[in-house]
Design a protein around this motif. Structure first.
Motif, PDB file in Angstrom:
ATOM      1  N   LEU A 118     -18.163  12.538   4.778  1.00  0.00           N
ATOM      2  CA  LEU A 118     -19.315  11.654   4.794  1.00  0.00           C
ATOM      3  C   LEU A 118     -18.984  10.519   3.828  1.00  0.00           C
ATOM      4  N   THR A 119     -19.273   9.311   4.218  1.00  0.00           N
ATOM      5  CA  THR A 119     -18.924   8.166   3.384  1.00  0.00           C
ATOM      6  C   THR A 119     -19.540   8.275   1.995  1.00  0.00           C
ATOM      7  N   SER A 120     -18.724   8.012   0.981  1.00  0.00           N
ATOM      8  CA  SER A 120     -19.195   8.028  -0.404  1.00  0.00           C
ATOM      9  C   SER A 120     -18.372   7.019  -1.203  1.00  0.00           C
ATOM     10  N   PRO A 121     -19.006   6.347  -2.160  1.00  0.00           N
ATOM     11  CA  PRO A 121     -18.249   5.415  -3.004  1.00  0.00           C
ATOM     12  C   PRO A 121     -17.480   6.116  -4.112  1.00  0.00           C
ATOM     13  N   TYR A 122     -17.617   7.439  -4.182  1.00  0.00           N
ATOM     14  CA  TYR A 122     -17.046   8.188  -5.301  1.00  0.00           C
ATOM     15  C   TYR A 122     -15.821   8.993  -4.897  1.00  0.00           C
ATOM     16  N   ASP A 123     -14.967   9.234  -5.880  1.00  0.00           N
ATOM     17  CA  ASP A 123     -13.876  10.180  -5.750  1.00  0.00           C
ATOM     18  C   ASP A 123     -14.291  11.511  -6.365  1.00  0.00           C
ATOM     19  N   ILE A 124     -13.449  12.528  -6.196  1.00  0.00           N
ATOM     20  CA  ILE A 124     -13.735  13.830  -6.787  1.00  0.00           C
ATOM     21  C   ILE A 124     -12.604  14.219  -7.726  1.00  0.00           C
ATOM     22  N   ASN A 125     -12.866  15.164  -8.607  1.00  0.00           N
ATOM     23  CA  ASN A 125     -11.885  15.647  -9.569  1.00  0.00           C
ATOM     24  C   ASN A 125     -10.803  16.450  -8.828  1.00  0.00           C
ATOM     25  N   PRO A 126      -9.529  16.050  -8.897  1.00  0.00           N
ATOM     26  CA  PRO A 126      -8.481  16.777  -8.165  1.00  0.00           C
ATOM     27  C   PRO A 126      -8.367  18.243  -8.578  1.00  0.00           C
ATOM     28  N   ALA A 127      -8.501  18.531  -9.871  1.00  0.00           N
ATOM     29  CA  ALA A 127      -8.441  19.923 -10.323  1.00  0.00           C
ATOM     30  C   ALA A 127      -9.630  20.702  -9.795  1.00  0.00           C
ATOM     31  N   GLY A 128     -10.781  20.040  -9.755  1.00  0.00           N
ATOM     32  CA  GLY A 128     -11.963  20.693  -9.196  1.00  0.00           C
ATOM     33  C   GLY A 128     -11.769  21.039  -7.746  1.00  0.00           C
ATOM     34  N   PHE A 129     -11.144  20.126  -7.001  1.00  0.00           N
ATOM     35  CA  PHE A 129     -10.885  20.407  -5.593  1.00  0.00           C
ATOM     36  C   PHE A 129      -9.966  21.608  -5.435  1.00  0.00           C
ATOM     37  N   THR A 130      -8.915  21.690  -6.238  1.00  0.00           N
ATOM     38  CA  THR A 130      -7.979  22.813  -6.145  1.00  0.00           C
ATOM     39  C   THR A 130      -8.716  24.140  -6.287  1.00  0.00           C
ATOM     40  N   ILE A 131      -9.521  24.253  -7.316  1.00  0.00           N
ATOM     41  CA  ILE A 131     -10.214  25.507  -7.605  1.00  0.00           C
ATOM     42  C   ILE A 131     -11.253  25.821  -6.537  1.00  0.00           C
ATOM     43  N   HIS A 132     -12.095  24.852  -6.238  1.00  0.00           N
ATOM     44  CA  HIS A 132     -13.231  25.127  -5.354  1.00  0.00           C
ATOM     45  C   HIS A 132     -12.813  25.282  -3.898  1.00  0.00           C
ATOM     46  N   SER A 133     -11.862  24.488  -3.451  1.00  0.00           N
ATOM     47  CA  SER A 133     -11.413  24.638  -2.068  1.00  0.00           C
ATOM     48  C   SER A 133     -10.748  25.987  -1.863  1.00  0.00           C
ATOM     49  N   ALA A 134     -10.032  26.467  -2.867  1.00  0.00           N
ATOM     50  CA  ALA A 134      -9.384  27.774  -2.754  1.00  0.00           C
ATOM     51  C   ALA A 134     -10.405  28.867  -2.531  1.00  0.00           C
ATOM     52  N   ILE A 135     -11.477  28.823  -3.288  1.00  0.00           N
ATOM     53  CA  ILE A 135     -12.462  29.906  -3.218  1.00  0.00           C
ATOM     54  C   ILE A 135     -13.334  29.786  -1.982  1.00  0.00           C
ATOM     55  N   HIS A 136     -13.754  28.564  -1.633  1.00  0.00           N
ATOM     56  CA  HIS A 136     -14.541  28.405  -0.408  1.00  0.00           C
ATOM     57  C   HIS A 136     -13.736  28.833   0.816  1.00  0.00           C
ATOM     58  N   ALA A 137     -12.429  28.571   0.798  1.00  0.00           N
ATOM     59  CA  ALA A 137     -11.594  28.938   1.945  1.00  0.00           C
ATOM     60  C   ALA A 137     -11.424  30.444   2.077  1.00  0.00           C
ATOM     61  N   ALA A 138     -11.397  31.142   0.939  1.00  0.00           N
ATOM     62  CA  ALA A 138     -11.074  32.571   0.948  1.00  0.00           C
ATOM     63  C   ALA A 138     -12.292  33.471   1.089  1.00  0.00           C
TER      64      ALA A 138
END
Length: 256
Positions: free
Chosen positions: A84-104
């Motif tokens: 979804l369009t957003s003017p913001y970026d996200i924390n790369p380390a946050g993505f690593t941690i959270h995507s891992a857990i949401h995926a599993a």
């Protein structure tokens, strides 16, 4: 509180009612974390799955927790692409941690990660969380540990995070902080409140210099029945409406 211009007020019309409800709960969770003094400038993260998708919502990198609103949350897929369009970026380390857990974990509707002083202090202790309080007796029923591998920018760490978390509700990231998983934002928040309190109590008790009294194992064995009720949402269904009433009194801007 400093006001930041991040008006995306038309976003509500672009998402489902179910997604908006999750956005409101997640924004409230960020504001509550700030209210309780659990934030670490802009460097920790809480995520929530968008209903009926594999996408999740996470904080815009650079906003303080008390600035986050329902409309400013960033929606990404499991590859880190904005869905979804957003003017913001996200924390790369946050993505690593959270995507891992949401995926599993199919039950990981909300993942809450903090760098509190008490949580990090206990995560640095070899014995980890000790069963010395009622709060700890609840947490240790579903507690796992993950050794520190540096700032979480290496995608290879995802598999180890998934393996170490397993089916646990609480994860102590060694030398790093605390993480909880919940079937909803309220569930993950209540789990973190209990986890954080247990760590605060431990640090205070250790600081007294007195010999610590551990809860006997037969007593700990009686706790799982209570924990099952908590996992069914009985605790959060009572506490979350009260917490939202608190936020609506002191900091209602999260709903925008």
């Amino acid at each position: 509180m400093r006001v930041v211009d991040h008006d995306q007020s038309d976003l509500r019309s672009q998402v489902s009612a179910e997604e908006w409800a999750v956005r409101v709960d997640l924004a409230a969770c960020y504001r509550l974390a700030a209210h309780f003094g659990w934030d670490d400038l802009v460097f920790t993260h809480i995520s929530a799955r968008v209903p009926d998708t594999h996408d999740f919502l996470i904080n815009p990198y650079g906003l303080m927790f008390d600035e986050i609103t329902a409309s400013s949350l960033v929606r990404v897929d499991l590859e880190g692409n904005k869905s979804l369009t957003s003017p913001y970026d996200i924390n790369p380390a946050g993505f690593t941690i959270h995507s891992a857990i949401h995926a599993a974990r199919d039950d990981a509707y909300c993942v809450l990660h903090l760098h509190t002083m008490a949580g990090i202090a206990v995560s640095c202790q070899k014995a980890g969380l000790l069963p010395i309080s009622q709060q700890a007796s609840i947490v240790v029923q579903s507690l796992a540990y993950h050794d520190y591998e540096g700032i979480a920018l290496n995608p290879d760490e995802k598999s180890r995070l998934q393996q170490h978390l397993g089916n646990a509700r609480n994860l102590m990231l060694r030398n790093h902080g605390l993480l909880t998983v919940g079937r909803s934002v309220p569930d993950a928040f209540l789990a973190m409140y209990t986890f954080q309190r247990a760590c605060e109590i431990q640090v205070l008790a250790q600081g007294s210099g007195a010999e610590l009294l551990h809860i006997p194992q037969p007593v700990l064995d009686t706790v799982p029945e209570y924990s099952k009720a908590v996992l069914r949402g009985a605790g959060s269904s009572l506490t979350w409406p009260a917490l939202l009433r608190k936020m609506d009194k002191i900091d209602p801007g999260y709903r925008t």
